[in-house]
Design a protein around this motif. Structure first.
Motif, short mmCIF file in Angstrom:
data_model
loop_
_atom_site.label_atom_id
_atom_site.label_comp_id
_atom_site.label_asym_id
_atom_site.label_seq_id
_atom_site.Cartn_x
_atom_site.Cartn_y
_atom_site.Cartn_z
N CYS A 109 0.94 -1.11 0.02
CA CYS A 109 -0.04 0.11 -0.06
C CYS A 109 0.73 1.32 -0.02
CB CYS A 109 -0.90 0.03 1.13
SG CYS A 109 -2.18 -1.13 1.10
N TYR A 110 1.81 1.23 0.80
CA TYR A 110 2.95 2.27 0.78
C TYR A 110 3.32 2.80 -0.60
CZ TYR A 110 2.23 2.76 5.87
OH TYR A 110 1.63 2.70 7.22
N GLY A 111 3.91 1.50 -0.90
CA GLY A 111 4.71 1.61 -2.15
C GLY A 111 3.63 2.19 -3.46
N ILE A 112 2.50 1.76 -3.43
CA ILE A 112 1.44 2.20 -4.59
C ILE A 112 1.31 3.65 -4.16
CG2 ILE A 112 -0.75 2.04 -5.16
CD1 ILE A 112 -0.68 -0.90 -5.00
N GLU A 113 1.20 4.11 -2.91
CA GLU A 113 1.02 5.73 -2.79
C GLU A 113 2.06 6.36 -2.82
OE1 GLU A 113 -1.68 8.50 -1.44
OE2 GLU A 113 -2.10 6.34 -1.69
N PHE A 114 3.21 5.96 -2.64
CA PHE A 114 4.43 6.56 -2.92
C PHE A 114 4.75 6.93 -4.32
CE2 PHE A 114 5.14 6.61 1.73
CZ PHE A 114 5.60 7.88 2.03
N TRP A 127 5.22 8.34 -19.10
CA TRP A 127 4.35 6.91 -19.31
C TRP A 127 3.53 6.50 -18.33
CZ3 TRP A 127 4.91 2.86 -16.22
CH2 TRP A 127 6.00 2.96 -15.19
N ILE A 128 3.95 6.95 -16.89
CA ILE A 128 2.97 6.43 -15.91
C ILE A 128 1.92 7.42 -15.88
CG2 ILE A 128 4.02 7.89 -13.96
CD1 ILE A 128 3.95 4.87 -12.44
N ILE A 129 2.00 8.65 -16.23
CA ILE A 129 0.80 9.71 -16.38
C ILE A 129 -0.34 9.14 -17.26
CG2 ILE A 129 0.11 12.03 -17.04
CD1 ILE A 129 2.86 13.03 -15.87
N GLU A 130 0.35 8.77 -18.38
CA GLU A 130 -0.54 7.96 -19.39
C GLU A 130 -1.37 6.94 -19.09
OE1 GLU A 130 -1.40 9.48 -22.40
OE2 GLU A 130 -0.36 11.00 -21.68
N LEU A 131 -0.49 5.92 -18.38
CA LEU A 131 -0.93 4.62 -17.73
C LEU A 131 -2.29 5.09 -16.65
CD1 LEU A 131 -0.91 1.66 -17.50
CD2 LEU A 131 0.83 1.85 -15.74
N ARG A 132 -2.04 6.12 -15.76
CA ARG A 132 -2.98 6.68 -14.90
C ARG A 132 -4.31 7.05 -15.62
NH1 ARG A 132 1.69 9.13 -11.64
NH2 ARG A 132 2.18 7.65 -10.34
N LYS A 133 -4.29 7.40 -16.87
CA LYS A 133 -5.16 7.94 -17.45
C LYS A 133 -6.29 7.06 -17.83
CE LYS A 133 -3.04 12.07 -19.25
NZ LYS A 133 -2.77 13.01 -20.45
N THR A 134 -5.88 5.52 -17.86
CA THR A 134 -6.72 4.40 -18.30
C THR A 134 -7.55 3.95 -16.91
OG1 THR A 134 -5.11 2.79 -17.61
CG2 THR A 134 -5.07 3.54 -19.71
N ILE A 135 -8.43 3.26 -16.90
CA ILE A 135 -9.26 2.77 -15.84
C ILE A 135 -8.54 1.91 -15.00
CG2 ILE A 135 -11.35 1.50 -15.18
CD1 ILE A 135 -12.71 2.33 -17.61
N PHE A 136 -7.60 0.92 -15.60
CA PHE A 136 -6.66 0.25 -14.61
C PHE A 136 -5.75 1.03 -13.90
CE2 PHE A 136 -2.53 -2.01 -14.33
CZ PHE A 136 -3.03 -3.07 -13.62
N GLY A 137 -5.25 1.93 -14.75
CA GLY A 137 -3.97 2.66 -14.06
C GLY A 137 -4.75 3.80 -12.85
N ARG A 138 -5.94 4.12 -13.13
CA ARG A 138 -6.61 5.20 -12.15
C ARG A 138 -6.78 4.30 -11.03
NH1 ARG A 138 -11.14 6.43 -14.40
NH2 ARG A 138 -9.94 7.51 -16.15
N TYR A 139 -7.35 2.98 -11.04
CA TYR A 139 -7.72 2.21 -9.83
C TYR A 139 -6.67 1.61 -9.22
CZ TYR A 139 -12.54 2.90 -11.00
OH TYR A 139 -13.91 3.38 -11.15
N VAL A 140 -5.65 1.08 -9.75
CA VAL A 140 -4.46 0.41 -9.34
C VAL A 140 -3.28 1.54 -8.89
CG1 VAL A 140 -2.58 -1.07 -9.89
CG2 VAL A 140 -4.85 -1.74 -10.53
N LEU A 141 -3.06 2.54 -9.45
CA LEU A 141 -1.96 3.51 -9.40
C LEU A 141 -2.67 4.58 -8.67
CD1 LEU A 141 -0.16 3.09 -12.73
CD2 LEU A 141 0.47 1.90 -10.30
N GLY A 142 -3.64 5.02 -8.53
CA GLY A 142 -4.25 6.11 -8.14
C GLY A 142 -3.77 7.34 -8.85
N GLN A 143 -4.47 8.71 -8.48
CA GLN A 143 -4.29 9.83 -9.10
C GLN A 143 -3.28 10.66 -8.52
OE1 GLN A 143 -5.62 10.86 -12.20
NE2 GLN A 143 -6.04 8.51 -12.12
N GLY A 144 -3.20 10.74 -7.20
CA GLY A 144 -2.24 11.67 -6.45
C GLY A 144 -1.89 11.17 -4.91
#
Length: 88
Positions: free
Chosen positions: A26-31, A39-56
């Motif tokens: 959890c801490y790893g994902i949050e940090f 590339w990770i910003i683009e991944l976060r724009k997908t549904i998967f990226g938004r739910y798994v990696l979060g936004q901020g």
């Protein structure tokens, strides 16, 4: 949820180990949300990226993860203690 997933994959590990691994995940994902490569910003724009990696990054999320995992850890310990007393 992460605690439960880790518990499913490592069913025979001690609950304290499961709690520690869950917090690390959890801490790893949050940090990781502090990392802002294109590339990770683009991944976060997908549904998967938004739910798994979060936004901020939010410190309140760190606090929520900690309390949530501690809560489930305590529930597991109490439940197992009760079940062990009942079977004895």
């Amino acid at each position: 949820m992460i605690y439960s997933l880790v518990r499913i994959f490592l069913p025979f590990k001690d609950a304290l180990v499961i709690a520690f691994l869950s917090l690390l995940i959890c801490y790893g994902i949050e940090f990781l949300q502090l990392y802002q490569a294109e590339w990770i910003i683009e991944l976060r724009k997908t549904i998967f990226g938004r739910y798994v990696l979060g936004q901020g990054f939010l410190w309140s999320d760190i606090l929520a993860y900690t309390f949530g995992i501690l809560f489930v850890f305590m529930i597991e310990k109490i439940t197992l203690k009760y079940l062990n007393q009942k079977s004895a």
